[in-house]
Design a protein around this motif. Sequence first.
Motif, PDB file in Angstrom:
ATOM      1  N   SER A  42     -92.482 -13.008 -11.230  1.00 31.16           N
ATOM      2  CA  SER A  42     -92.418 -12.326  -9.946  1.00 31.16           C
ATOM      3  C   SER A  42     -91.250 -12.771  -9.077  1.00 31.16           C
ATOM      4  O   SER A  42     -90.854 -13.941  -9.078  1.00 31.16           O
ATOM      5  CB  SER A  42     -93.741 -12.604  -9.217  1.00 31.16           C
ATOM      6  OG  SER A  42     -93.672 -12.223  -7.877  1.00 31.16           O
ATOM      7  N   ASN A  43     -90.706 -11.818  -8.351  1.00 31.71           N
ATOM      8  CA  ASN A  43     -89.841 -12.109  -7.209  1.00 31.71           C
ATOM      9  C   ASN A  43     -90.049 -10.977  -6.210  1.00 31.71           C
ATOM     10  O   ASN A  43     -89.419  -9.923  -6.299  1.00 31.71           O
ATOM     11  CB  ASN A  43     -88.374 -12.215  -7.623  1.00 31.71           C
ATOM     12  CG  ASN A  43     -87.522 -12.662  -6.449  1.00 31.71           C
ATOM     13  OD1 ASN A  43     -87.222 -11.880  -5.572  1.00 31.71           O
ATOM     14  ND2 ASN A  43     -87.170 -13.924  -6.420  1.00 31.71           N
ATOM     15  N   PRO A  44     -90.966 -11.177  -5.273  1.00 26.76           N
ATOM     16  CA  PRO A  44     -91.415 -10.067  -4.423  1.00 26.76           C
ATOM     17  C   PRO A  44     -90.534  -9.844  -3.206  1.00 26.76           C
ATOM     18  O   PRO A  44     -89.691 -10.667  -2.856  1.00 26.76           O
ATOM     19  CB  PRO A  44     -92.793 -10.522  -3.982  1.00 26.76           C
ATOM     20  CG  PRO A  44     -92.706 -12.008  -3.950  1.00 26.76           C
ATOM     21  CD  PRO A  44     -91.701 -12.413  -4.999  1.00 26.76           C
ATOM     22  N   CYS A  69     -99.367 -16.117 -11.567  1.00 23.99           N
ATOM     23  CA  CYS A  69     -98.101 -15.672 -10.995  1.00 23.99           C
ATOM     24  C   CYS A  69     -97.064 -16.778 -11.088  1.00 23.99           C
ATOM     25  O   CYS A  69     -97.305 -17.907 -10.677  1.00 23.99           O
ATOM     26  CB  CYS A  69     -98.295 -15.269  -9.534  1.00 23.99           C
ATOM     27  SG  CYS A  69     -99.310 -13.798  -9.366  1.00 23.99           S
ATOM     28  N   VAL A  70     -95.914 -16.438 -11.631  1.00 24.71           N
ATOM     29  CA  VAL A  70     -94.827 -17.399 -11.830  1.00 24.71           C
ATOM     30  C   VAL A  70     -93.610 -16.874 -11.086  1.00 24.71           C
ATOM     31  O   VAL A  70     -93.092 -15.792 -11.402  1.00 24.71           O
ATOM     32  CB  VAL A  70     -94.500 -17.560 -13.331  1.00 24.71           C
ATOM     33  CG1 VAL A  70     -93.340 -18.527 -13.533  1.00 24.71           C
ATOM     34  CG2 VAL A  70     -95.740 -18.020 -14.105  1.00 24.71           C
ATOM     35  N   LEU A  71     -93.141 -17.630 -10.113  1.00 25.88           N
ATOM     36  CA  LEU A  71     -92.009 -17.191  -9.292  1.00 25.88           C
ATOM     37  C   LEU A  71     -90.682 -17.543  -9.964  1.00 25.88           C
ATOM     38  O   LEU A  71     -90.490 -18.668 -10.425  1.00 25.88           O
ATOM     39  CB  LEU A  71     -92.088 -17.876  -7.922  1.00 25.88           C
ATOM     40  CG  LEU A  71     -90.960 -17.566  -6.922  1.00 25.88           C
ATOM     41  CD1 LEU A  71     -90.937 -16.092  -6.536  1.00 25.88           C
ATOM     42  CD2 LEU A  71     -91.115 -18.425  -5.660  1.00 25.88           C
ATOM     43  N   GLY A  72     -89.780 -16.580 -10.003  1.00 26.12           N
ATOM     44  CA  GLY A  72     -88.382 -16.835 -10.368  1.00 26.12           C
ATOM     45  C   GLY A  72     -87.533 -16.637  -9.131  1.00 26.12           C
ATOM     46  O   GLY A  72     -87.803 -15.727  -8.350  1.00 26.12           O
ATOM     47  N   LEU A  73     -86.519 -17.453  -8.950  1.00 24.53           N
ATOM     48  CA  LEU A  73     -85.707 -17.378  -7.733  1.00 24.53           C
ATOM     49  C   LEU A  73     -84.612 -16.326  -7.840  1.00 24.53           C
ATOM     50  O   LEU A  73     -83.755 -16.215  -6.974  1.00 24.53           O
ATOM     51  CB  LEU A  73     -85.095 -18.751  -7.413  1.00 24.53           C
ATOM     52  CG  LEU A  73     -86.114 -19.854  -7.131  1.00 24.53           C
ATOM     53  CD1 LEU A  73     -85.419 -21.125  -6.683  1.00 24.53           C
ATOM     54  CD2 LEU A  73     -87.114 -19.410  -6.074  1.00 24.53           C
ATOM     55  N   PHE A  74     -84.659 -15.552  -8.912  1.00 22.30           N
ATOM     56  CA  PHE A  74     -83.724 -14.452  -9.129  1.00 22.30           C
ATOM     57  C   PHE A  74     -84.365 -13.579 -10.192  1.00 22.30           C
ATOM     58  O   PHE A  74     -85.015 -14.082 -11.114  1.00 22.30           O
ATOM     59  CB  PHE A  74     -82.361 -14.995  -9.596  1.00 22.30           C
ATOM     60  CG  PHE A  74     -81.390 -13.919  -9.941  1.00 22.30           C
ATOM     61  CD1 PHE A  74     -80.832 -13.142  -8.939  1.00 22.30           C
ATOM     62  CD2 PHE A  74     -81.040 -13.670 -11.257  1.00 22.30           C
ATOM     63  CE1 PHE A  74     -79.936 -12.138  -9.255  1.00 22.30           C
ATOM     64  CE2 PHE A  74     -80.149 -12.664 -11.572  1.00 22.30           C
ATOM     65  CZ  PHE A  74     -79.600 -11.892 -10.574  1.00 22.30           C
ATOM     66  N   GLU A  75     -84.134 -12.269 -10.127  1.00 23.87           N
ATOM     67  CA  GLU A  75     -84.872 -11.368 -11.015  1.00 23.87           C
ATOM     68  C   GLU A  75     -84.444 -11.459 -12.475  1.00 23.87           C
ATOM     69  O   GLU A  75     -85.218 -11.101 -13.370  1.00 23.87           O
ATOM     70  CB  GLU A  75     -84.756  -9.926 -10.522  1.00 23.87           C
ATOM     71  CG  GLU A  75     -85.444  -9.660  -9.192  1.00 23.87           C
ATOM     72  CD  GLU A  75     -84.563  -9.943  -7.985  1.00 23.87           C
ATOM     73  OE1 GLU A  75     -83.484 -10.544  -8.184  1.00 23.87           O
ATOM     74  OE2 GLU A  75     -84.934  -9.578  -6.868  1.00 23.87           O
ATOM     75  N   THR A  87     -78.052 -17.735 -15.007  1.00 26.25           N
ATOM     76  CA  THR A  87     -79.430 -17.775 -14.497  1.00 26.25           C
ATOM     77  C   THR A  87     -79.874 -19.225 -14.326  1.00 26.25           C
ATOM     78  O   THR A  87     -81.000 -19.595 -14.660  1.00 26.25           O
ATOM     79  CB  THR A  87     -80.391 -17.030 -15.449  1.00 26.25           C
ATOM     80  OG1 THR A  87     -80.074 -17.420 -16.793  1.00 26.25           O
ATOM     81  CG2 THR A  87     -80.296 -15.522 -15.312  1.00 26.25           C
ATOM     82  N   GLN A  96     -80.733 -20.752 -11.826  1.00 30.24           N
ATOM     83  CA  GLN A  96     -81.896 -20.890 -10.932  1.00 30.24           C
ATOM     84  C   GLN A  96     -83.198 -21.076 -11.690  1.00 30.24           C
ATOM     85  O   GLN A  96     -84.191 -21.542 -11.143  1.00 30.24           O
ATOM     86  CB  GLN A  96     -82.076 -19.646 -10.057  1.00 30.24           C
ATOM     87  CG  GLN A  96     -80.866 -19.106  -9.348  1.00 30.24           C
ATOM     88  CD  GLN A  96     -80.127 -18.070 -10.188  1.00 30.24           C
ATOM     89  OE1 GLN A  96     -80.229 -18.046 -11.412  1.00 30.24           O
ATOM     90  NE2 GLN A  96     -79.359 -17.232  -9.520  1.00 30.24           N
ATOM     91  N   TRP A 134     -85.332 -24.357 -11.769  1.00 33.56           N
ATOM     92  CA  TRP A 134     -86.342 -24.641 -10.741  1.00 33.56           C
ATOM     93  C   TRP A 134     -87.733 -24.189 -11.206  1.00 33.56           C
ATOM     94  O   TRP A 134     -88.726 -24.888 -10.998  1.00 33.56           O
ATOM     95  CB  TRP A 134     -85.948 -23.947  -9.428  1.00 33.56           C
ATOM     96  CG  TRP A 134     -86.933 -24.161  -8.318  1.00 33.56           C
ATOM     97  CD1 TRP A 134     -86.992 -25.219  -7.462  1.00 33.56           C
ATOM     98  CD2 TRP A 134     -88.017 -23.302  -7.943  1.00 33.56           C
ATOM     99  NE1 TRP A 134     -88.026 -25.070  -6.579  1.00 33.56           N
ATOM    100  CE2 TRP A 134     -88.673 -23.899  -6.854  1.00 33.56           C
ATOM    101  CE3 TRP A 134     -88.482 -22.078  -8.434  1.00 33.56           C
ATOM    102  CZ2 TRP A 134     -89.783 -23.311  -6.235  1.00 33.56           C
ATOM    103  CZ3 TRP A 134     -89.590 -21.500  -7.817  1.00 33.56           C
ATOM    104  CH2 TRP A 134     -90.220 -22.117  -6.736  1.00 33.56           C
ATOM    105  N   ARG A 178     -91.097 -26.309 -11.405  1.00 36.16           N
ATOM    106  CA  ARG A 178     -92.324 -25.967 -10.685  1.00 36.16           C
ATOM    107  C   ARG A 178     -93.504 -25.825 -11.646  1.00 36.16           C
ATOM    108  O   ARG A 178     -94.604 -26.285 -11.367  1.00 36.16           O
ATOM    109  CB  ARG A 178     -92.148 -24.659  -9.916  1.00 36.16           C
ATOM    110  CG  ARG A 178     -93.495 -24.175  -9.401  1.00 36.16           C
ATOM    111  CD  ARG A 178     -93.417 -22.949  -8.557  1.00 36.16           C
ATOM    112  NE  ARG A 178     -93.238 -23.310  -7.154  1.00 36.16           N
ATOM    113  CZ  ARG A 178     -93.482 -22.465  -6.153  1.00 36.16           C
ATOM    114  NH1 ARG A 178     -93.897 -21.248  -6.404  1.00 36.16           N
ATOM    115  NH2 ARG A 178     -93.315 -22.835  -4.901  1.00 36.16           N
TER     116      ARG A 178
END
Lengths: 516, 516
Positions: free
Chosen positions: B21-23, B42-48, B420, B422, B425, B429
């Motif tokens: 996700s990157n909302p 839900c797993v956040l990426g700091l770029f799509e 990529t 980013q 991170w 996490r």
Amino acid sequence: MNGADLLCDTLLANDVDVCFSNPGTSEMHFVAALDRKPQLRCVLGLFEGVVTGAADGYARMADKPAVTLLHTGPGLANGLANMHNARRARTPMINVPGDHASWHLAADAPLTSDIDGLAWPMSHWVGRATSPEDVGPKTEEAWTQSIATRGPVTLILPADSAWGEVEARTPSKLPMPVPPAIDEGPLKAAAQALKSGKRCALFLQHRALRERALEWAGRIALATGADLFHPQSDRGQRGAGRVAVRMTPYNVDMAIQALEHVEVAICIGAKKPAVFFGYPGKPSSPLPDAAEVIQVAEHEHDLEAALQQLAEAIGLTAKSPFKANAFVQNEIAEPTGALTPATIAAAVARRLPQNAIVVEESVTSAGPLAALSPGLHPHDHLPLTGGAIGEGIPLAIGAGIACPDRKVVAMQADGSGMYTVQGLWTQAREELDVVTIVYANRKYAILQGEMRNVGVNDFGENARRMLDLDRPDLDWVLMAKGMGVDGGRAETIEEFCKLLDHAMKTKGPFLIEARI
Amino acid sequence: MNGADLLCDTLLANDVDVCFSNPGTSEMHFVAALDRKPQLRCVLGLFEGVVTGAADGYARMADKPAVTLLHTGPGLANGLANMHNARRARTPMINVPGDHASWHLAADAPLTSDIDGLAWPMSHWVGRATSPEDVGPKTEEAWTQSIATRGPVTLILPADSAWGEVEARTPSKLPMPVPPAIDEGPLKAAAQALKSGKRCALFLQHRALRERALEWAGRIALATGADLFHPQSDRGQRGAGRVAVRMTPYNVDMAIQALEHVEVAICIGAKKPAVFFGYPGKPSSPLPDAAEVIQVAEHEHDLEAALQQLAEAIGLTAKSPFKANAFVQNEIAEPTGALTPATIAAAVARRLPQNAIVVEESVTSAGPLAALSPGLHPHDHLPLTGGAIGEGIPLAIGAGIACPDRKVVAMQADGSGMYTVQGLWTQAREELDVVTIVYANRKYAILQGEMRNVGVNDFGENARRMLDLDRPDLDWVLMAKGMGVDGGRAETIEEFCKLLDHAMKTKGPFLIEARI
């Protein structure tokens, strides 16, 4: 002489002399041609979003396009988000993605993709050089379209069109496209509205936000009481001696409130104002339903001329007065107390040099500096225009390349900064005079506000995992140093001021992580 | 219950339980719905690009799709390059970009773009939920299409379809799409060719590269003398006890040489081999012009069944022998001497644990490890498939999420890693058990080779500026630590071995910068 040489020579003949680049194998003949043209400056970005964002920043400041070199469809795809921003900023930009040799497309090799299809949504014009000889006319068309439509264009360069021989020639300079004339009808209607006593607001965008255009807007405002707004901005000229323009607020309720009195909206470069996002039960436009909208000029017109014609239509001249901002920068007190957007803004404002370029990608923290900006030394303000985050660091690169003698101060949110963090390396390589100030709040602050807007106040694990940037904290100073940019972290306003003093005295890139 | 809830429940009913996700604002109701479904991770990426690359790696290992949450057109655009790789890897993936509320599109707000147009070039299917009630059937169709076509699909979710109320219901599990039957004609032709005495080669790809499928290929190879090649690979099962398959070389001349003896190319999951790029005077396919090409099965077929049917057609059974790789990992000597791709490969090979996942995005340095791989503990190999660089770090994320109990060893070139970066991170996490080994050669080595291929041996300033990554050097250890990933730099093979020993003993992400 091959097609790639002809491309370079055609660009150079038309004063395009900067290439932001991230090449691949299918562009090797283009790279080799660029290597034969040392007068065309090549700037490497380690990711294509850096490349197109830098080209946007460059053209906003240089008022002419750069060329970008991108590697086939995926390379173009990586550049699309900042092409979107350029499209919204009406920035000329000539993107040149390579493609496979024409005869190799049928083999459907791994990197084959529908480059034309990818380019169209973010380009004003798309062309393909179908032979080496076709490179000349297509490059000319790309340049002309980019200037005339004020936007990104994409010229696809198949490898065999690049490497194939062409007849040797020296391309000539093309005529500069002439903006269309302003229509009489809307101009008269706007003049009449301004004289009618109705509450009018001018909505200005693009080159209507430049100093001379704003002076005409200021004359109209002073003579008629009209308000001056800009919905978005690509490059605003702010500071003392200039005419102030209010941004229509991002927040929908605040925007409605700001415009509730408007009876006639006169749009010059801007369109009818729209809220940034649609919300349940809220309108698409913050204007009152009853407001009349008069579109006097669009982005492709000469917007300074449009404002002058409008002013003259109500009897004003170049000698008519306007209200200019007073210089009060020297009265701003050195901030004390907590490290916040407000104290950071005061510290930056006090130190902003003459003719600085302020890049801004920090929606939730930008307000205090914007509020101080009218009283500062004249400066240019380059904000994120299209809402596609990840443009701050690249915009600063482009501004630094275009204006090497001006200080670039980049106000950068942490979440959006991570999108194109690789751009710091280009700032280091090109030794650009950029100070980047990271508002490190360790969250997508704007989204946390939006979650509350949709009624969620207690965040569960999934929401926290998508909206927080902690666990682990990002260390911006380490990341910057890893890419060759010196920097320091401030936890207090005193530390911040000390770092900023150092950055302002030093030429070259520097990053300050402000832990707010 | 709203449309976004229905989307989540439909995905969960069909065993889709990871969301990369990157909302953004237009997806806030989707985020709020996910917050009500803690069973959907839900797993956040700091770029799509991190988001879609991780979804690719996840699905390659989990053999089922993840969902991605992307912010409107620009968010999708940022994810397209790794969707391209997934499209080439035939990876199921359900991308869900939000869009403005349907009634807000006409206002052409800043973030408005042609999302359908952006999605099509990199998606096997594109749909749009035109109402809250439409979310259910469109999500079901997206899931089915992704599985049946084995590829990324894109379901556009307008904000008002997400926030609008729907009738409460519990979605049911959908039938798994059944692969089409293998055509008799090509199967018989291939069997005949294998028995004819002609020099045959099997070109295998996708699930034909899994262990059981390879055993059938191995039986055919041993019985007939056919060669086994894979043009590209998405997930290869390598190591001792398994059947070896040769990659067709990237270099066009080497590829032509490798295939010069082939009279019949039997394609199973793969297509007729194509060279990666077209070059002046070289062919599109490395196969001899006279070679016959028989397409027995495509990616959407059951490729193990296709190989079994082909083997049975020439009289083989599950008891027929095949040549399996011998285990010789324990015979590899500890490397000494310079730090090179060869010594790095030996050090990694000696230490590769049982059932590791080797991610590879390092074209110019990967050869030595590939050469050693048949003698190692069985492991999975996830290479860059579509040629769109910037997928190594995200692939490792996805593999680590899918297989938390397996060590992920990511062999990463420096140039592609920066695309990529980013993603480190997210590795921190999520505390993923990934060791990233950066081949830091400070250049786009592959492109320097390609420049020499086009006849340029002396690089001028522009070529050096586009093909070198020095000035300044990247410090990968600082960058990694800035994103919460511990690491160390090796200048000698002894330092490298020491760092690798530490990384192999420790669970969690670690990065080694190997200065080669």
